[in-house]
Design an enzyme around this catalytic site. Structure first.
Site, short mmCIF file in Angstrom:
data_model
loop_
_atom_site.label_atom_id
_atom_site.label_comp_id
_atom_site.label_asym_id
_atom_site.label_seq_id
_atom_site.Cartn_x
_atom_site.Cartn_y
_atom_site.Cartn_z
N CYS A 112 1.02 -1.25 0.28
CA CYS A 112 -0.04 0.31 0.22
C CYS A 112 0.62 1.66 0.16
O CYS A 112 0.67 1.86 -0.04
CB CYS A 112 -0.65 -0.02 0.86
SG CYS A 112 -1.86 -1.99 1.32
N HIS A 238 -3.02 6.91 2.86
CA HIS A 238 -3.47 6.17 2.36
C HIS A 238 -4.85 5.58 3.25
O HIS A 238 -5.60 5.81 3.96
CB HIS A 238 -2.37 4.76 2.92
CG HIS A 238 -2.97 3.63 2.70
ND1 HIS A 238 -3.81 3.22 1.78
CD2 HIS A 238 -3.15 2.13 3.63
CE1 HIS A 238 -4.13 1.95 1.54
NE2 HIS A 238 -3.79 1.11 2.34
N ASN A 268 -10.00 0.25 0.76
CA ASN A 268 -8.82 -0.48 0.33
C ASN A 268 -8.35 -0.49 -0.55
O ASN A 268 -8.15 -1.58 -0.67
CB ASN A 268 -7.75 -0.54 1.80
CG ASN A 268 -6.11 -0.82 2.06
OD1 ASN A 268 -6.09 -0.45 0.82
ND2 ASN A 268 -6.10 -1.34 2.88
O1 UT7 Z 1 -3.79 -1.25 3.78
C1 UT7 Z 1 -3.15 -2.42 4.74
C2 UT7 Z 1 -2.99 -1.68 5.99
N1 UT7 Z 1 -4.15 -2.76 6.89
C3 UT7 Z 1 -5.33 -1.87 7.29
O2 UT7 Z 1 -5.38 -0.62 7.81
C4 UT7 Z 1 -5.41 -2.91 8.91
C5 UT7 Z 1 -5.89 -2.11 10.01
N2 UT7 Z 1 -6.63 -2.21 10.69
C6 UT7 Z 1 -7.70 -1.88 10.91
O3 UT7 Z 1 -8.09 -1.47 9.76
C7 UT7 Z 1 -8.28 -2.59 11.86
O4 UT7 Z 1 -7.83 -4.01 13.19
C8 UT7 Z 1 -9.81 -3.49 11.80
C9 UT7 Z 1 -10.76 -3.31 10.32
C10 UT7 Z 1 -9.36 -4.83 10.62
C11 UT7 Z 1 -10.43 -4.44 12.21
O5 UT7 Z 1 -11.38 -3.54 13.59
P1 UT7 Z 1 -10.73 -3.72 15.02
O6 UT7 Z 1 -11.29 -2.56 15.72
O7 UT7 Z 1 -9.76 -3.96 15.35
O8 UT7 Z 1 -11.74 -4.99 15.38
P2 UT7 Z 1 -10.72 -6.41 15.98
O9 UT7 Z 1 -10.14 -7.42 15.37
O10 UT7 Z 1 -10.45 -6.17 17.47
O11 UT7 Z 1 -12.05 -6.87 15.98
C12 UT7 Z 1 -13.35 -6.90 16.71
C13 UT7 Z 1 -14.00 -7.99 16.73
C14 UT7 Z 1 -14.42 -9.65 17.24
O12 UT7 Z 1 -14.94 -9.79 17.92
P3 UT7 Z 1 -15.05 -10.29 18.95
O13 UT7 Z 1 -14.26 -11.05 19.04
O14 UT7 Z 1 -15.32 -8.94 20.11
O15 UT7 Z 1 -16.10 -11.06 19.57
C15 UT7 Z 1 -14.48 -10.21 15.37
O16 UT7 Z 1 -14.55 -10.90 15.32
O17 UT7 Z 1 -15.25 -7.96 15.96
C16 UT7 Z 1 -15.00 -9.54 14.93
N3 UT7 Z 1 -15.00 -8.88 12.90
C17 UT7 Z 1 -15.58 -8.76 12.68
N4 UT7 Z 1 -17.33 -8.13 12.88
C18 UT7 Z 1 -18.39 -8.06 12.28
C19 UT7 Z 1 -14.20 -8.64 12.94
N5 UT7 Z 1 -14.94 -8.80 11.23
C20 UT7 Z 1 -15.53 -8.41 11.71
C21 UT7 Z 1 -16.73 -7.94 10.63
N6 UT7 Z 1 -18.06 -8.00 10.36
N7 UT7 Z 1 -16.63 -8.12 8.88
#
Ligand code: UT7
Length: 313
Positions: A112, A238, A268
């Site tokens: 990216c 980005h 993204n």
């Molecule tokens: O260019 C590459 C760059 N990459 C990025 O910029 C990614 C950087 N990271 C992020 O943007 C975030 O970490 C994410 C958007 C990927 C995830 O957000 P988060 O606030 O860190 O969520 P998390 O991974 O801590 O997940 C929270 C909850 C989990 O459930 P529990 O364990 O709390 O019950 C996940 O299972 O959200 C759940 N979850 C979802 N729920 C509904 C994960 N993906 C989804 C989904 N829909 N698509």
């Protein structure tokens, strides 16, 4: 010789995949995606529409927009991680299709961050006087490597391409400063899984890295350019996640209207993300002659890149 942007172009696939469409495909919701990422919809390329097709359209548009012909181009650099084959490169393919018969061509991989790496690389050839016109394309078809069984990544990505033509500009315009970086020890957090060639990401680790690096690199590149925060006219980060983008904006004390935001409509798009945001900003008339722009990205590698550019010829 200073290197600046002479023209811009883009291509986005026609098909729109909304959060509501994703709700029907996996256990997710529009509400979750919007609040955690800012994304509402993304573009998805057709099966028979490849990275090189999108890169070609974007480059063609940028060359036209610069008032040039393909024969004027000396070098084509394509930042991408989704080429159909390791070689010939996407650069080679589009060099031929464009009829850019005097141009050298190559691909560059920095995930990216690729578009920032590409601009900085292309600018070196202009600054030394070796070349006059360099096309830099950011193009990716992330849908090809998306693991559609992994809801934590599948909702994030989209496809597209953006391009610029770099050329010599007057002394006080163009690229003023840059910072490029790599931390290969973080490669384990974001990569292509060997067993199925699909994207793997540890979202939380990448999030932490991104917030830290986007802010640090932005402040560093600003200082290198001899500018203060208040001298900045536009931040073009980005477009990975609105929360990461907002953190960068806050580190720079910028008001909301000074940050370009396209994450809601494209998601993204990897190497094309900053390129598409820049092109949209230009086409919407948000970039004026003499404006100081800060482009900043991060991505797989892990990599990061930031640059300050004064708009105009
Ligand atoms: O260019 C590459 C760059 N990459 C990025 O910029 C990614 C950087 N990271 C992020 O943007 C975030 O970490 C994410 C958007 C990927 C995830 O957000 P988060 O606030 O860190 O969520 P998390 O991974 O801590 O997940 C929270 C909850 C989990 O459930 P529990 O364990 O709390 O019950 C996940 O299972 O959200 C759940 N979850 C979802 N729920 C509904 C994960 N993906 C989804 C989904 N829909 N698509």
């Amino acid at each position: 010789m200073n290197a600046g942007i002479l023209g811009v172009g883009k291509y986005t696939p026609e098909r729109i995949l909304t959060n509501f469409d994703l709700e029907k495909m996996m256990d997710t919701s529009d509400e979750w995606i919007k609040t955690r990422t800012g994304i509402e919809e993304r573009r998805i390329a057709r099966d028979d529409e490849y990275t090189h097709d999108m890169a070609y359209e974007a480059a063609k548009n940028a060359i036209e927009n610069a008032g040039l012909t393909p024969e004027d181009i000396d070098l084509i650099i394509v930042a991408t991680v989704t080429q159909e084959a390791n070689f010939p490169s996407v650069g080679n393919i589009i060099q031929d299709r464009l009829g850019a018969r005097h141009a050298a061509a190559m691909d560059l991989e920095a995930a990216c961050s690729g578009f920032t790496y590409g601009i900085v690389t292309g600018a070196q050839f202009i600054q030394t006087g070796a070349y006059k016109h360099v096309v830099v394309v950011g193009a990716d078809k992330l849908s090809k490597i998306t693991d559609w069984d992994d809801r934590s990544t599948a909702v994030l990505f989209g496809d597209g391409a953006g391009a610029v033509v770099l050329g010599p500009v007057s002394e006080d315009k163009g690229l003023l400063s840059f910072v490029l970086g790599s931390d290969g020890s973080g490669g384990k957090y974001l990569n292509l899984k060997e067993e199925n060639d699909k994207l793997y990401m540890n979202g939380r680790e990448v999030f932490r890295f991104a917030v830290r690096k986007m802010g640090d690199a932005s402040l560093e590149v600003l200082e290198k350019a001899g500018l203060q925060k208040e001298d900045l006219d536009l931040l073009i980060p980005h477009q990975a996640n609105i929360r990461i983008m907002e953190a960068s904006r806050e580190r720079l004390d910028l008001p909301e209207e000074k940050m370009i935001k396209t994450v809601q409509k494209y998601g993204n798009t990897s190497a094309s993300s900053i390129a598409l945001a820049l092109v949209d900003a230009v086409q919407e008339g948000r970039v004026k002659d003499g404006d100081n722009l800060l482009l900043v990205g991060f991505g797989g590698g892990l990599t990061w890149g930031a640059l300050v550019l004064r708009w105009g010829k």
